[in-house]
Scaffold this active site. Structure first.
Site, mmCIF file in Angstrom:
data_model
loop_
_atom_site.group_PDB
_atom_site.id
_atom_site.type_symbol
_atom_site.label_atom_id
_atom_site.label_comp_id
_atom_site.label_asym_id
_atom_site.label_seq_id
_atom_site.Cartn_x
_atom_site.Cartn_y
_atom_site.Cartn_z
ATOM 1 N N GLU A 275 0.879 -1.138 0.123
ATOM 2 C CA GLU A 275 -0.078 0.024 0.047
ATOM 3 C C GLU A 275 0.872 1.320 0.044
ATOM 4 O O GLU A 275 0.377 2.398 -0.620
ATOM 5 C CB GLU A 275 -0.853 -0.077 1.214
ATOM 6 C CG GLU A 275 -2.020 -1.079 1.246
ATOM 7 C CD GLU A 275 -3.039 -0.856 -0.036
ATOM 8 O OE1 GLU A 275 -3.632 0.131 -0.114
ATOM 9 O OE2 GLU A 275 -3.255 -1.976 -0.729
ATOM 10 N N TRP A 278 2.172 1.366 -3.623
ATOM 11 C CA TRP A 278 0.924 2.184 -4.259
ATOM 12 C C TRP A 278 0.778 3.506 -4.404
ATOM 13 O O TRP A 278 0.737 4.377 -5.394
ATOM 14 C CB TRP A 278 -0.470 1.492 -3.933
ATOM 15 C CG TRP A 278 -1.698 1.951 -4.580
ATOM 16 C CD1 TRP A 278 -2.566 2.782 -4.159
ATOM 17 C CD2 TRP A 278 -2.133 1.674 -5.864
ATOM 18 N NE1 TRP A 278 -3.694 3.008 -5.124
ATOM 19 C CE2 TRP A 278 -3.291 2.117 -6.084
ATOM 20 C CE3 TRP A 278 -1.850 0.470 -6.808
ATOM 21 C CZ2 TRP A 278 -4.060 1.914 -7.248
ATOM 22 C CZ3 TRP A 278 -2.332 0.376 -8.184
ATOM 23 C CH2 TRP A 278 -3.448 1.084 -8.271
ATOM 24 N N TRP A 306 -19.338 11.033 -20.918
ATOM 25 C CA TRP A 306 -19.793 11.011 -19.563
ATOM 26 C C TRP A 306 -21.040 12.246 -19.404
ATOM 27 O O TRP A 306 -20.945 13.207 -19.992
ATOM 28 C CB TRP A 306 -18.565 11.582 -18.784
ATOM 29 C CG TRP A 306 -17.267 10.709 -19.014
ATOM 30 C CD1 TRP A 306 -16.132 11.031 -19.526
ATOM 31 C CD2 TRP A 306 -16.781 9.434 -18.099
ATOM 32 N NE1 TRP A 306 -15.193 10.096 -19.381
ATOM 33 C CE2 TRP A 306 -15.579 9.200 -18.325
ATOM 34 C CE3 TRP A 306 -17.649 9.037 -17.129
ATOM 35 C CZ2 TRP A 306 -15.154 8.004 -17.907
ATOM 36 C CZ3 TRP A 306 -17.110 7.689 -16.697
ATOM 37 C CH2 TRP A 306 -16.013 7.390 -17.032
ATOM 38 N N ASN A 343 -11.229 2.699 2.516
ATOM 39 C CA ASN A 343 -10.838 2.417 0.979
ATOM 40 C C ASN A 343 -11.725 1.582 0.430
ATOM 41 O O ASN A 343 -11.957 1.705 -0.777
ATOM 42 C CB ASN A 343 -9.280 1.683 0.931
ATOM 43 C CG ASN A 343 -8.880 1.622 -0.453
ATOM 44 O OD1 ASN A 343 -8.738 2.712 -1.015
ATOM 45 N ND2 ASN A 343 -8.540 0.464 -0.809
ATOM 46 N N TRP A 384 -9.355 7.717 -8.654
ATOM 47 C CA TRP A 384 -10.903 7.834 -9.307
ATOM 48 C C TRP A 384 -10.842 7.404 -10.836
ATOM 49 O O TRP A 384 -11.659 6.789 -11.207
ATOM 50 C CB TRP A 384 -11.127 9.290 -9.311
ATOM 51 C CG TRP A 384 -11.914 9.899 -8.078
ATOM 52 C CD1 TRP A 384 -11.459 10.512 -7.048
ATOM 53 C CD2 TRP A 384 -13.333 9.529 -8.013
ATOM 54 N NE1 TRP A 384 -12.548 10.418 -6.205
ATOM 55 C CE2 TRP A 384 -13.546 10.126 -6.658
ATOM 56 C CE3 TRP A 384 -14.166 8.937 -8.837
ATOM 57 C CZ2 TRP A 384 -14.993 10.068 -6.328
ATOM 58 C CZ3 TRP A 384 -15.660 9.048 -8.465
ATOM 59 C CH2 TRP A 384 -16.091 9.354 -6.990
#
Length: 474
Positions: A275, A278, A306, A343, A384
């Site tokens: 993590e 990441w 979108w 998360n 995102w």
């Protein structure tokens, strides 16, 4: 410049005394050291929660410096260069040191500052410390950058990471201190309005709190981390994201503590290390492809239709935690009350917005930027885009999380949903009620309202998303 002139430490997202390479190098010279923070255009442009959290961090770090016999000098100026030049003139400083930042706006600003101050004959040095691996030092075998996390992890997992530095034994004070702004005059909590008092109890401020969090996690939680990190109703993560975001703890300190846990055979330690990497991967991508902050990283997504109208009713319902989908609503309310979100919740609410509602990920990215006390430009953008399918190492576009079955899987007893959703409960949890104390009054929501029906049926939303993807060539 003489070798007794003060050194300015230009503080940014490095609000700690230990493992601070710039501060350590300055103190090692034996010269006076003047820590300074400039509230420039970049910080003025921060959204509500990050600015609020920065204000709290500065106040706390100022107190820590005072305990160490130093001070934090505060200056407000839209131009960081102008503020630093003023301080140089007032103090006779002959050098400016700082910890590097990596977002494009900061890189541009810092490059301008470095060039101008060097031209004036000053010593100017930038240091690492916000990351373990400078983004440009991690390369593929062909000399390029990594676009997928797993090979990035394999590249860095056995690299040497510098041992954390101890806090300096002395921070030599100048003969006289320059004037400082009053932090209260900056009103960094203003945009939070009444939500500031609600979020504040959930904030863990400063270096000591961050170290305590790390120690408690590795002592009590890491053994079950592989499982519990996916359970939003369980306190099973390190919760260090807010401290890492402001540099109240360094990734080096987390890495070496995690390595010790790994060598002690503690289950979950390697996952914790992954993590941390990441986070490094997010910065690696931001450095090499800064478009990730504002545009679809996968260029083939540029033509996808979108929904971009933030005024739409379903977008408003998503922001207010009134979608009628308990997992989504619980997570959005946790965000508003605590300034953070589990998360697993982040993945669910992001998938729901971008896939079930077919809304542009930028809508969610901006909302998180407004609400997160642990806001980080690289991690927020990559998260995102990962969820939307438009980013590197993204979840496949055809993978649409079902927020109903996800709740059944990860919150079987409804501990999480029950903690954050008040409607329909005769004795709601205090945190569920706190949501109504934090939200804008014009939302006109009350704890005894009826819980809403889903704004989009889960099955219908999934089908609509898959139909939209079928009409787009990926």
């Amino acid at each position: 410049m003489d070798d007794t002139s003060p050194i300015l430490i230009w503080l940014r997202r490095d609000l700690r005394l230990s493992d601070h390479p710039a501060l350590h190098a300055a103190c090692a010279t034996g010269r006076p050291v003047i820590p300074a923070f400039v509230f420039d255009a970049q910080y003025d442009g921060l959204a509500a929660a990050p600015k609020f959290r920065m204000g709290l961090g500065l106040e706390h770090h100022g107190a820590s410096l005072a305990e160490a016999g130093s001070r934090l000098i505060l200056r407000r100026n839209q131009s960081a260069l102008s503020a630093l030049q003023d301080l140089i003139e007032e103090t006779g400083a002959g050098a400016v040191y700082w910890t590097r930042q990596y977002d494009p706006e900061a890189v541009s600003r810092d490059s301008e500052v470095k060039a101008a101050l060097k031209e004036q004959g000053l010593e100017v040095k930038s240091f690492g410390g916000h990351l373990m691996f400078e983004p440009w030092t991690v390369e593929t075998k062909t000399g390029g950058y990594y676009k997928v996390y797993t090979p990035f992890w394999r590249n860095v997992k056995n690299r040497d990471v510098e041992e954390p530095l101890k806090a300096p034994s002395e921070i030599k004070a100048p003969k006289s201190w320059p004037a400082s702004d009053d932090l209260a005059d900056w009103e960094m909590d203003a945009a939070m309005m009444r939500g500031a008092d609600v979020v504040r109890p959930f904030v863990q401020l400063g270096e000591k709190a961050a170290q305590s969090r790390l120690g408690a996690f590795l002592a009590n939680k890491v053994a079950d981390y592989n499982t519990n990190r996916d359970l939003p109703g369980v306190d099973g993560t390190s919760n260090l994201s807010e401290n890492l975001a402001l540099g109240e703890i360094s990734p080096h300190q987390c890495w070496h503590a995690g390595q010790r846990a790994l060598h002690e055979g503690k289950a979950g330690a390697e996952t914790f290390l992954k993590e941390l990497v990441w986070r490094e991967f997010a910065y690696h991508l931001m450095h090499h492809t800064p478009r990730i902050l504002e545009r679809n990283w996968r260029e083939e997504w540029e033509g996808f239709n979108w929904n971009e109208d933030e005024r739409r009713a379903e977008v408003k319902a998503w922001k207010q935690g009134r979608t009628g989908i308990p997992f989504v609503d619980a997570a959005m309310r946790e965000l508003y009350v605590t300034g953070r979100m589990h998360n697993r919740g982040r993945m669910i609410v992001a998938s729901y917005l971008t896939k079930h509602l077919l809304c542009h990920w930028r809508i969610g990215q901006k909302w998180f930027e407004d609400c997160l006390i642990d806001w980080d430009p690289a991690s927020n953008a990559m998260g995102w885009q990962w969820s939307a399918g438009s980013g590197p190492d993204a979840t496949p576009y055809f993978r649409v999380f079902n927020p109903v079955t996800q709740l059944d899987k990860f919150d079987k007893n409804r501990d999480y949903a029950g903690r954050w959703i008040a409607e329909g409960h005769s004795t709601p949890h205090k945190d569920a009620l706190a949501f109504f104390d934090a939200i804008p009054r014009q939302w006109n929501m009350k704890a005894d309202d009826a819980y809403p029906d889903p704004v989009v049926d889960v099955s219908d939303g999934r089908k609509r998303a898959l139909d939209a993807y079928a009409n787009k060539s990926f």
